[in-house]
Design a protein around this motif. Structure first.
Motif, PDB file in Angstrom:
ATOM      1  N   GLN A   1       0.826  -1.209   0.000  1.00 11.00           N
ATOM      2  CA  GLN A   1       0.000   0.000   0.000  1.00 11.00           C
ATOM      3  C   GLN A   1       0.863   1.263   0.000  1.00 11.00           C
ATOM      4  O   GLN A   1       0.542   2.240  -0.686  1.00 11.00           O
ATOM      5  CB  GLN A   1      -0.950  -0.003   1.195  1.00 11.00           C
ATOM      6  CG  GLN A   1      -2.070  -1.001   1.043  1.00 11.00           C
ATOM      7  CD  GLN A   1      -3.013  -0.988   2.225  1.00 11.00           C
ATOM      8  OE1 GLN A   1      -2.581  -0.880   3.370  1.00 11.00           O
ATOM      9  NE2 GLN A   1      -4.285  -1.099   1.939  1.00 11.00           N
TER      10      GLN A   1
ATOM     11  N   GLU B   1       0.956   4.120  -2.957  1.00  6.43           N
ATOM     12  CA  GLU B   1       0.763   5.551  -2.683  1.00  6.43           C
ATOM     13  C   GLU B   1       1.907   6.375  -3.266  1.00  6.43           C
ATOM     14  O   GLU B   1       1.694   7.462  -3.788  1.00  6.43           O
ATOM     15  CB  GLU B   1       0.611   5.817  -1.185  1.00  6.43           C
ATOM     16  CG  GLU B   1      -0.747   5.465  -0.644  1.00  6.43           C
ATOM     17  CD  GLU B   1      -1.904   6.100  -1.395  1.00  6.43           C
ATOM     18  OE1 GLU B   1      -1.894   7.334  -1.620  1.00  6.43           O
ATOM     19  OE2 GLU B   1      -2.828   5.363  -1.775  1.00  6.43           O
TER      20      GLU B   1
ATOM     21  N   LYS C   1       1.304   6.571  -6.929  1.00  3.07           N
ATOM     22  CA  LYS C   1       0.264   7.581  -7.187  1.00  3.07           C
ATOM     23  C   LYS C   1       0.869   8.982  -7.188  1.00  3.07           C
ATOM     24  O   LYS C   1       0.570   9.801  -8.059  1.00  3.07           O
ATOM     25  CB  LYS C   1      -0.834   7.518  -6.117  1.00  3.07           C
ATOM     26  CG  LYS C   1      -1.760   6.345  -6.215  1.00  3.07           C
ATOM     27  CD  LYS C   1      -2.760   6.438  -5.071  1.00  3.07           C
ATOM     28  CE  LYS C   1      -3.706   5.286  -4.991  1.00  3.07           C
ATOM     29  NZ  LYS C   1      -4.646   5.425  -3.848  1.00  3.07           N
TER      30      LYS C   1
ATOM     31  N   THR D   1      -6.000  -0.341  -6.170  1.00  3.17           N
ATOM     32  CA  THR D   1      -6.830   0.851  -6.379  1.00  3.17           C
ATOM     33  C   THR D   1      -8.109   0.593  -7.173  1.00  3.17           C
ATOM     34  O   THR D   1      -9.040   1.390  -7.107  1.00  3.17           O
ATOM     35  CB  THR D   1      -6.046   1.942  -7.139  1.00  3.17           C
ATOM     36  OG1 THR D   1      -5.771   1.477  -8.470  1.00  3.17           O
ATOM     37  CG2 THR D   1      -4.763   2.300  -6.416  1.00  3.17           C
TER      38      THR D   1
ATOM     39  N   PHE E   1      -5.831   6.279 -13.518  1.00  2.82           N
ATOM     40  CA  PHE E   1      -5.569   7.059 -12.303  1.00  2.82           C
ATOM     41  C   PHE E   1      -4.944   8.400 -12.653  1.00  2.82           C
ATOM     42  O   PHE E   1      -5.279   9.420 -12.066  1.00  2.82           O
ATOM     43  CB  PHE E   1      -4.644   6.307 -11.345  1.00  2.82           C
ATOM     44  CG  PHE E   1      -4.281   7.135 -10.139  1.00  2.82           C
ATOM     45  CD1 PHE E   1      -5.122   7.198  -9.042  1.00  2.82           C
ATOM     46  CD2 PHE E   1      -3.115   7.888 -10.117  1.00  2.82           C
ATOM     47  CE1 PHE E   1      -4.813   7.994  -7.950  1.00  2.82           C
ATOM     48  CE2 PHE E   1      -2.797   8.683  -9.031  1.00  2.82           C
ATOM     49  CZ  PHE E   1      -3.639   8.731  -7.948  1.00  2.82           C
TER      50      PHE E   1
ATOM     51  N   LYS F   1      -7.779  10.770  -5.709  1.00  4.30           N
ATOM     52  CA  LYS F   1      -7.762   9.388  -5.222  1.00  4.30           C
ATOM     53  C   LYS F   1      -6.578   9.072  -4.315  1.00  4.30           C
ATOM     54  O   LYS F   1      -6.430   7.949  -3.880  1.00  4.30           O
ATOM     55  CB  LYS F   1      -7.740   8.412  -6.416  1.00  4.30           C
ATOM     56  CG  LYS F   1      -8.994   8.433  -7.239  1.00  4.30           C
ATOM     57  CD  LYS F   1     -10.052   7.610  -6.566  1.00  4.30           C
ATOM     58  CE  LYS F   1     -11.260   7.493  -7.475  1.00  4.30           C
ATOM     59  NZ  LYS F   1     -12.320   6.742  -6.867  1.00  4.30           N
ATOM     60  N   ARG F   2      -5.740  10.062  -4.011  1.00  2.00           N
ATOM     61  CA  ARG F   2      -4.593   9.802  -3.136  1.00  2.00           C
ATOM     62  C   ARG F   2      -5.032   9.782  -1.688  1.00  2.00           C
ATOM     63  O   ARG F   2      -5.992  10.427  -1.300  1.00  2.00           O
ATOM     64  CB  ARG F   2      -3.523  10.885  -3.326  1.00  2.00           C
ATOM     65  CG  ARG F   2      -2.858  10.730  -4.668  1.00  2.00           C
ATOM     66  CD  ARG F   2      -1.501  11.325  -4.787  1.00  2.00           C
ATOM     67  NE  ARG F   2      -0.611  10.960  -3.725  1.00  2.00           N
ATOM     68  CZ  ARG F   2       0.264  11.808  -3.200  1.00  2.00           C
ATOM     69  NH1 ARG F   2       0.337  13.034  -3.623  1.00  2.00           N
ATOM     70  NH2 ARG F   2       1.062  11.413  -2.252  1.00  2.00           N
ATOM     71  N   LYS F   3      -4.288   9.033  -0.859  1.00  3.40           N
ATOM     72  CA  LYS F   3      -4.567   8.935   0.565  1.00  3.40           C
ATOM     73  C   LYS F   3      -3.417   9.520   1.356  1.00  3.40           C
ATOM     74  O   LYS F   3      -2.269   9.479   0.916  1.00  3.40           O
ATOM     75  CB  LYS F   3      -4.743   7.464   0.976  1.00  3.40           C
ATOM     76  CG  LYS F   3      -5.952   6.796   0.363  1.00  3.40           C
ATOM     77  CD  LYS F   3      -6.035   5.366   0.836  1.00  3.40           C
ATOM     78  CE  LYS F   3      -7.208   4.664   0.176  1.00  3.40           C
ATOM     79  NZ  LYS F   3      -7.255   3.239   0.555  1.00  3.40           N
TER      80      LYS F   3
END
Length: 191
Positions: A130, A134, A137, A170, A177, A184-186
């Protein structure tokens, strides 16, 4: 852990360090150093100071960690983030994840893995993946590198491997993306 060292959850970047230093300065608390996940104090905090610092940190999204298990989990997360973001030396970067964590935390990887899974409800490997996604991304949003260059930069064996893992995590292809962008980034502490 010494009484003079406080462990802090969600402290993952330079801005976090500066924010913690600011909290300590505003509370007139002397410290030796603030590093990712740790505050090294000159002397232990009084109960009143502890409550004050804890609430000030909570206001900025950080949290003091009370027990040894939580501290170890937080250190695992910090080390994973450092490895993904290549904030380690070449020797550590080339190590596999299990050896890297064992070497830095002085525990067998099987112990670290089972502890992490029991507390977090997911594996260290899943957390690592994960974090990698990220970072991918982030690189996609910056639009400065090709997907092939990103795959190489993030140590994927191929663009296909990156694309498959990206879609699995994702639900989107990297190119889709890229069109959708940063919405959509965390945040790292939400992973």
């Amino acid at each position: 852990m010494s009484e003079n060292v406080l462990l802090v959850k969600n402290m993952v970047c330079r801005r976090c360090l500066l924010a913690v230093e600011n909290v300590l300065a505003n509370a007139s608390i002397s410290y030796q150093q603030v590093i990712v996940g740790e505050i090294h104090l000159v002397q232990p905090l009084s109960a009143e100071q502890y409550v004050s610092v804890s609430s000030c940190l909570a206001a900025i999204g950080l949290e003091l960690i009370d027990n040894r298990t939580s501290g170890l989990i937080e250190k695992i997360k910090q080390l994973v983030i450092k490895k993904v973001r290549k904030e380690v030396d070449d020797k550590e970067h080339k190590m596999n994840l299990s050896a890297y964590l064992s070497q830095n935390l002085y525990h067998e990887y099987t112990y670290l893995s089972s502890l992490f899974s029991s507390v977090e409800g997911r594996t260290i490997e899943n957390y690592f993946i994960q974090q990698r996604i990220e970072k991918v991304k982030e690189l996609l949003v910056y639009n400065e590198m090709t997907l092939s260059a990103i795959a190489f930069e993030m140590d994927y064996s191929s663009v296909a491997h990156l694309s498959n893992q990206f879609k699995q995590i994702t639900g989107l292809t990297p190119s889709h993306f890229k069109k959708v962008g940063s919405a959509k980034r965390k945040l790292l502490d939400q992973l």
